[in-house]
Enzyme design. Structure first.
Site, PDB file in Angstrom:
ATOM      1  N   HIS A  56       0.761  -1.098  -0.202  1.00  0.00           N
ATOM      2  CA  HIS A  56       0.085  -0.077   0.125  1.00  0.00           C
ATOM      3  C   HIS A  56       1.187   1.332   0.184  1.00  0.00           C
ATOM      4  O   HIS A  56       2.233   1.137   0.004  1.00  0.00           O
ATOM      5  CB  HIS A  56      -0.897   0.051   1.185  1.00  0.00           C
ATOM      6  N   HIS A  64      -5.080  -2.104   4.688  1.00  0.00           N
ATOM      7  CA  HIS A  64      -5.189  -0.978   3.912  1.00  0.00           C
ATOM      8  C   HIS A  64      -4.902  -1.154   2.656  1.00  0.00           C
ATOM      9  O   HIS A  64      -3.474  -2.027   2.399  1.00  0.00           O
ATOM     10  CB  HIS A  64      -4.272   0.433   4.336  1.00  0.00           C
ATOM     11  N   HIS A 103       4.847   7.277   2.692  1.00  0.00           N
ATOM     12  CA  HIS A 103       5.800   6.053   2.271  1.00  0.00           C
ATOM     13  C   HIS A 103       5.089   5.001   1.516  1.00  0.00           C
ATOM     14  O   HIS A 103       3.702   5.260   1.350  1.00  0.00           O
ATOM     15  CB  HIS A 103       5.944   5.420   3.731  1.00  0.00           C
ATOM     16  N   HIS A 141       2.520  -0.759  15.224  1.00  0.00           N
ATOM     17  CA  HIS A 141       1.369   0.445  14.881  1.00  0.00           C
ATOM     18  C   HIS A 141       0.111   0.050  15.821  1.00  0.00           C
ATOM     19  O   HIS A 141      -0.178  -0.999  15.690  1.00  0.00           O
ATOM     20  CB  HIS A 141       0.933   0.670  13.485  1.00  0.00           C
ATOM     21  N   TYR A 196       9.790   2.002   9.553  1.00  0.00           N
ATOM     22  CA  TYR A 196       9.784   3.115   8.427  1.00  0.00           C
ATOM     23  C   TYR A 196      11.421   3.304   8.479  1.00  0.00           C
ATOM     24  O   TYR A 196      12.018   3.769   9.239  1.00  0.00           O
ATOM     25  CB  TYR A 196       9.189   4.423   9.226  1.00  0.00           C
ATOM     26  N   GLU A 241       8.006   1.347   4.091  1.00  0.00           N
ATOM     27  CA  GLU A 241       7.831   0.740   5.190  1.00  0.00           C
ATOM     28  C   GLU A 241       7.894  -0.702   4.923  1.00  0.00           C
ATOM     29  O   GLU A 241       7.661  -1.207   3.866  1.00  0.00           O
ATOM     30  CB  GLU A 241       6.389   0.996   5.712  1.00  0.00           C
TER      31      GLU A 241
END
Lengths: 309, 309, 309, 309
Positions: free
Chosen positions: A154, A201, A216, A248, A257, A267
């Protein structure tokens, strides 16, 4: 039915400051498979387990950043229909002819209100993941060359008009809201995580002072142990780490990251949960962003909201 | 668009020989959350991370096995449309009124050619996963009570007419073929893994000499380390293990097959890859079933093709 | 022969600012087993897999820090011999009678040149780890209550005269140097990791401006996945994390540094390698301390050299 | 003091039926580092993280099995002393001159009552692990070439007079009993796990009908995830797996038993606990051997007690 329309993130095209440096980075350190170069000098890469020809394209430029982020749709008819839907929604589109990108069919390109160029396409050459379609082994040597994410997963894109960008993805392209960070007013979204699948995501947007900015591009690792291995390889190759390894709170993913040789953040992550469109979205008021970002340290790393390319 | 129609496996209803024994098993050993009982004496369970009211229902009976396997669809309109599509395809359906199952809306029920009862429904009460919808922590104590799978993931169902069952799922319900085992003739499917999502399987069928047979219901664990933990807990509780821990070649999942107190096989598994409908299916000729089943040992455990409930 | 003399770290005694707060912390968050209190008001804990009565003692005080760090030796004869050796080396010792600490035999106490009180003892009651000595299961519920380290592993102690402290451990107590950080001159040791076993460290010393300072007491976790779980539990309980999760370059351990309720730093860690006394020590010049400390980020967290209790 | 006398298993010498086949196996599949050949045609290997010149030697022979198993001691004086102790205990020894094995000092060789040849030696060339002794990275490419155990860990040796073998290790060489399997009489040991360190085993013996038999040589992997990776690589290379992946109840280790190209069993394993000589040994009555061997399946794989080389 079931999985239709937009299938998945298909490719990102990034600008890098020294092409050969970043070819080395993406191939030898991140461990993507180098797939070829085109007449424009662009270099193509894929994750070892991806079967389509490429998912990352980089090109030489005098400033870093992202040119475009593209999604594969489930057929030419869908491509036509979605273009019509976009136009009906007031989004101008243009067609990029098949072959402009190596092994890729015609693309529908449009600019969303936060300044990002998004593409849809239906066809890209199936080059396989090297394991074959009969009795495939679960992995091969490519799975251990560099960090070796299985796939590009993503992107998080920044720009002023988050709402406008989000609306196109939700109202036209069939994405749904999975998680969000909201401002003190409890309504204004600072960041949104959107899915067109059962992943947490497929695209995310963050409100940023400038349009068209890259936060990112994210690559998938299979386990938290591979996240540690990624951290080791980053260190061995002097890759500047921004945050992590950590978890996260947002999406539960375990993450690092870091930056490519040109300052584009990427990432490497793993974990999270299976999301569905009927699930109630998860909301993080801005004062909970610290744990949303870095659940271990509950720390708002300042770079998260300020560093883009 | 994107994720539409059939969303996911919603619930399995199993027959058990001694209800209280298996309530203890599913609650304390497998570590599902006990959600209530209905007036028929059925007991309801969910995985700790599931938000809908239940995903497993068990009832007292004099022989083990599966009564029905159900899928949630993305709305009442879809439910109506799919019922129409089924009827048009020649599949007889009946409506089961809302409330027949606790906290569950109206269900469309039908029997597929391999003798299994399949249900579709659009509504089940969102009871949450206990973490809330604001700043949720990534897990809580329920995630460590027993084996504690996050969710019910899929089932493998046996019966004679695999083709007829498969066709309904592929042609009417929008599933796609992810992997298959084929006979010596290179065509006849012995087993198929079908997805309506980006998971490698939401339902699977195996050709079996008798109709309506359960091979296993499968539950998702987050990591290979949790698969080992599951093995430990099975052993501590004298759960008979059939196969594993090992890796399936088919779907790449890391797995244990074992049996509940009534002889219903279940699976706890993790891993695999992200599947998409545009991916070429993977084929395992029957002589490669050994490594497809148990990649570590390349061994055709005889029970795989012979033991059903 | 083989393993003789000093066996292992046996207990640390810490000062805390609010006893009941830290009892809760060590029992419910770190997940040690509370073993009792003595007439001085001290509270005793052990790791779930430790068999001796305790490995951590805390007491109420008006400033945080460490009172003493103790090692178990392999018998009363060894205790006598080591006391004689210490005296011969010029180290004054005193005897603390059996029973002064719960379930603990006579202790030999002495102060080393960096201001720390060290103890040796030969006897502490074997209370078992709850698994029994016949057909033990590999773990039980205690292994998942809080962070639940298996055992107290080592301490890092600060003070001015690192050399004097090190010499006693190496020359008298039979420890060997595993790794070291050295100053710009290439000789002066800034920190040393010493072992009396095949672990990479049983005690470590760092040069600090003040004597008798605690850098951290460290607890062992079985896997990197449990390090992530520890991070989650720390966050859930608002434990201030200092560094991590990350990997130390020094000893290769995967680690988190954090603070108890009184500001005493502790570590939960896993990994590393098997060390032997015939191995060449590993040297980290001070300009490589950043990656020695945090291999992922190659970052010299300032707190590492400045925060003690 | 602390760690003295016998330090660790130093090398095993195995007989193989087709030298080049097994060179390929040990180098490319197990992933040991090939270190050279001597004038007798023996081939030398080490684990990637071992620093001494070799830990495995193989030679061509017409039957598989083990020639000898050797331990490194902490100096020449210890070698002399232990030889004296052995002789005083009634064990005949002979000296093998330095250099008979590549890069290895003088060895003391003796036969123990279960027919196995054991060696002690004090000197073997430190060739390093490739990471250097200044600021070493935690691993390098060698750590991912083949299964790539960090080191040779222990062996399980079979023969009639287990008691006689055990007594020499316990009474003369300073080993201690960690775990045992005992016969129905509650006393007769069927198998013993002995340690000279804080590992759960440095040598193990099993009662077998014939003397001088090899049950397995064992290699250490860092994690359970690497055990799965080992299983994958075994399968990819058609290595016959005997048992696993699973957890041993005995020592808690996570394990796979498999065979080299000549039928010599080997183990790749991880986990377990830290053992100390003051710990009460753990006892497994023979009827609990099934879970001691395969905790997941609680199954007495017949090969465990019958297949040796």
């Amino acid at each position: 039915m079931a999985i239709t329309g937009v299938l998945r993130p298909g490719h990102a095209q990034l600008r890098v400051l020294n092409l050969e440096e970043d070819v080395k980075f993406y191939r030898d350190v991140l461990g993507l498979v180098e797939m070829g170069r085109d007449s424009y000098g662009r270099v193509y890469f894929k994750g070892w387990d991806e079967r389509d020809h490429h998912s990352l394209v980089i090109r030489q430029a005098d400033r870093a950043g992202i040119d475009l982020f593209a999604f594969k749709v489930d057929g030419v008819a869908t491509l036509d229909k979605l273009e019509g839907d976009l136009n009906a929604y007031g989004v101008e589109t243009k067609r990029i002819p098949a072959g402009e990108m190596l092994n890729t069919g015609e693309r529908v390109s449009f600019v969303i209100p936060n300044g990002h160029t998004i593409e849809l396409y239906a066809e890209k050459k199936d080059v396989g993941n090297g394991l074959g379609y009969m009795n495939p082994e679960p992995w091969n040597a490519a799975a251990e060359k560099g960090i070796a994410p299985t796939r590009m997963d993503h992107a998080l894109l920044g720009g002023v008009d988050l709402d406008g960008a989000r609306d196109i993805f939700v109202n036209v392209l069939g994405f749904y809201l999975v998680e969000e960070v909201v401002a003190e007013d409890g309504k204004t979204q600072i960041a949104v995580w959107l899915s067109c699948s059962t992943k947490t995501h497929d695209i995310a947007f963050v409100r940023a002072p400038e349009d068209g900015k890259l936060h990112h591009v994210s690559y998938w690792l299979e386990t938290w142990e591979k996240v540690l291995r990624a951290a080791d390889i980053m260190s061995m190759n002097r890759v500047p780490v921004d945050i992590g390894p950590t978890r996260h709170g947002i999406t539960r993913g375990a993450t690092i990251y870091a930056f490519d040789r040109s300052g584009n953040r990427f990432e490497t992550f793993s974990g999270g949960y299976i999301a569905y469109p009927d699930m109630h979205p998860l909301t993080w008021p801005i004062d909970h962003l610290p744990e949303g970002l870095d659940f271990a340290q509950r720390k708002l790393h300042e770079t998260f909201l300020t560093v883009f390319s």
